[in-house]
Design a protein around this motif. Structure first.
Motif, PDB file in Angstrom:
ATOM      1  N   VAL A 118     -10.245  11.605   4.257  1.00 26.27           N
ATOM      2  CA  VAL A 118      -9.338  10.572   4.179  1.00 26.27           C
ATOM      3  C   VAL A 118      -8.100  10.844   4.551  1.00 26.27           C
ATOM      4  N   ASP A 119      -7.675  10.601   5.735  1.00 24.85           N
ATOM      5  CA  ASP A 119      -6.223  11.118   6.333  1.00 24.85           C
ATOM      6  C   ASP A 119      -5.063  10.531   5.552  1.00 24.85           C
ATOM      7  N   ARG A 120      -5.193   9.161   5.365  1.00 25.71           N
ATOM      8  CA  ARG A 120      -3.978   8.068   4.979  1.00 25.71           C
ATOM      9  C   ARG A 120      -4.392   6.793   4.470  1.00 25.71           C
ATOM     10  N   ILE A 121      -3.762   6.442   3.437  1.00 26.95           N
ATOM     11  CA  ILE A 121      -3.822   5.140   2.780  1.00 26.95           C
ATOM     12  C   ILE A 121      -2.279   4.342   2.538  1.00 26.95           C
ATOM     13  N   GLU A 122      -2.167   3.433   3.122  1.00 26.70           N
ATOM     14  CA  GLU A 122      -0.970   2.805   3.043  1.00 26.70           C
ATOM     15  C   GLU A 122      -0.970   1.341   2.723  1.00 26.70           C
ATOM     16  N   SER A 123      -0.204   0.783   1.948  1.00 23.73           N
ATOM     17  CA  SER A 123      -0.015  -0.851   1.592  1.00 23.73           C
ATOM     18  C   SER A 123       1.430  -1.115   2.279  1.00 23.73           C
TER      19      SER A 123
END
Length: 321
Positions: free
Chosen positions: A136-141
Motif C-alpha cells: 500500500v503506497d499511499r492513501i489520501e482523502s
C-alpha cells in the motif's frame, strides 16, 4: 481742561473676558482630577473591548466549528465506496477486480461518516491483508469525499504443475496467490515441475519450507519474473508464446523452451560469487548468440548450456546436468 471721569457703568479690566489669560492657582489645582477620570475611563473601555473581542473570537470559533461539522455530515462529504479511486487500475488477472478490494472497505462505509474522519491507518492495514496487494503506497482523502489509493499488486509468474484441478500460482517473491485467477489475463507463465507439494499452502504467505525447498522456490520465482520480463521486452531472444517450463535438479535448473528443447541455466539464484555468470550476463549471452547465429534452433531435441562466456549446443544428449 475739565477732568474726565469714566462712567460708572463703563467696563473695567477686571470685568473683561479672560479668553487667553492664565488660569488662577485654584483652577490649576483642580485640573488633574478630570484627567485621572479620563484615563480610568479609557482603560475600562479597552478592557471592555478586549473582553468583547474574546467573546466574539470564542463564539465565532464555536460557530465556525459547528458549520464545519454540519458540512461534514452532508451527503456530499460522506464516505462512499463509489468515490474510491485506485490510481493503479486493479489488474484483470485478479478475480473480482475492484469489487474484491472494495469488499474489505465495506465496514468503514456501514456507518455514515465524513471522508475527513476516516481512519486511514486502519484502511491501510485492511488493504495490506489482501493476498493480491504487494504494497500500500499511499492513501489520501480529498474534498469533497474522494478517497485515493495507490497500490502495488502481485503478479503471477509461476504455475506449479500438479494433478489437482486447482492451480497453484506464485508471484516473483515465491508468495502463494489466491486460487481465483483469471489465467486469460496473466499472459504466458512459467510452469514449475516439482516432485513434492507442501500439504498446506496459504494465500498471501511465502512457500513453506516443509520439504526443505523454500529457498529454491524463492530463487526460481525471482528468476521466473526476470525471464518473463525479458521475454516481453525482447521476444526475439527467447521466443515462447506459451511460456516456458522449469525443472529443478538440486540447486540447478533446466528451462524447457519447447517440448524436448532445453536450456541448462545453472543456478536459479542471481550469482554474485563469480563462479557463474549473473542473470543479466546470461541473458546478454543469449542475445549475442541470437544476433550472431540466429534464433535458437528449437527443433528435434536440442540442449543448450550457458557458460560464463557463450551458449553451447549439445544435440541429443544422453542426460541432463
Amino acid at each position: 481742561m475739565a477732568d474726565v471721569h469714566p462712567a460708572d457703568d463703563a467696563p473695567t479690566l477686571e470685568s473683561a473676558p479672560r479668553r487667553f489669560g492664565r488660569s488662577s492657582s485654584a483652577s490649576a489645582s483642580s485640573s488633574p482630577a478630570p484627567r485621572r477620570f479620563a484615563s480610568s475611563r479609557s482603560a475600562r473601555v479597552v478592557v471592555a473591548l478586549a473582553i468583547l473581542a474574546a467573546i466574539l473570537l470564542v463564539g465565532g470559533r464555536t460557530v465556525l466549528d459547528g458549520v464545519i461539522a454540519w458540512i461534514r455530515t452532508r451527503p456530499t462529504h460522506t464516505f462512499d465506496l463509489d468515490r474510491v479511486e485506485f490510481i493503479e487500475p486493479v489488474p484483470a488477472w485478479i478475480s473480482g477486480g475492484r469489487a474484491r478490494l472494495l469488499a474489505g472497505l465495506e465496514p468503514f462505509a456501514k456507518t455514515p461518516r465524513s471522508i475527513h474522519d476516516l481512519p486511514l491507518a486502519a484502511i491501510h492495514a485492511e488493504l495490506s491483508k489482501d493476498p493480491w496487494v504487494l504494497q500500500v503506497d499511499r492513501i489520501e482523502s480529498s474534498f469533497p469525499n474522494r478517497l485515493t489509493i495507490r497500490l502495488a499488486y502481485r503478479r503471477p509468474v509461476i504455475r506449479v504443475d500438479r494433478d489437482a484441478k486447482r492451480p497453484i500460482m506464485l508471484d516473483a517473491e515465491g508468495v502463494v496467490l489466491p486460487e481465483e485467477v483469471d489465467t486469460s489475463a496473466t499472459g504466458p507463465l512459467v510452469t514449475l515441475f516439482l516432485e513434492r507439494i507442501p500439504t498446506e499452502l496459504v494465500a498471501g504467505v511465502a512457500w513453506p519450507n516443509e520439504n526443505g525447498d523454500a529457498e529454491m522456490i524463492r530463487d526460481v520465482s525471482s528468476l521466473s519474473g526476470f525471464l518473463l520480463d525479458k521475454m516481453r521486452a525482447e521476444p526475439k531472444v527467447l521466443p515462447s508464446a506459451k511460456g516456458i517450463s522449469i525443472y529443478p535438479r538440486g540447486d540447478k535448473i533446466w528451462v524447457e523452451l519447447t517440448p524436448d528443447n532445453f536450456l541448462y541455466w545453472g543456478s536459479a539464484s542471481d550469482s554474485e560469487s563469480g563462479k557463474e555468470a549473473s542473470r543479466e550476463e546470461k541473458w546478454s549471452l543469449l542475445r549475442r548468440h541470437v544476433e550472431q547465429s540466429g534464433p535458437l534452433a528449437l527443433v528435434e531435441s536440442h540442449f543448450y548450456r550457458l557458460t560464463k562466456d557463450r551458449v553451447e549446443l549439445v544435440v541429443r544428449p544422453k542426460g541432463r546436468g
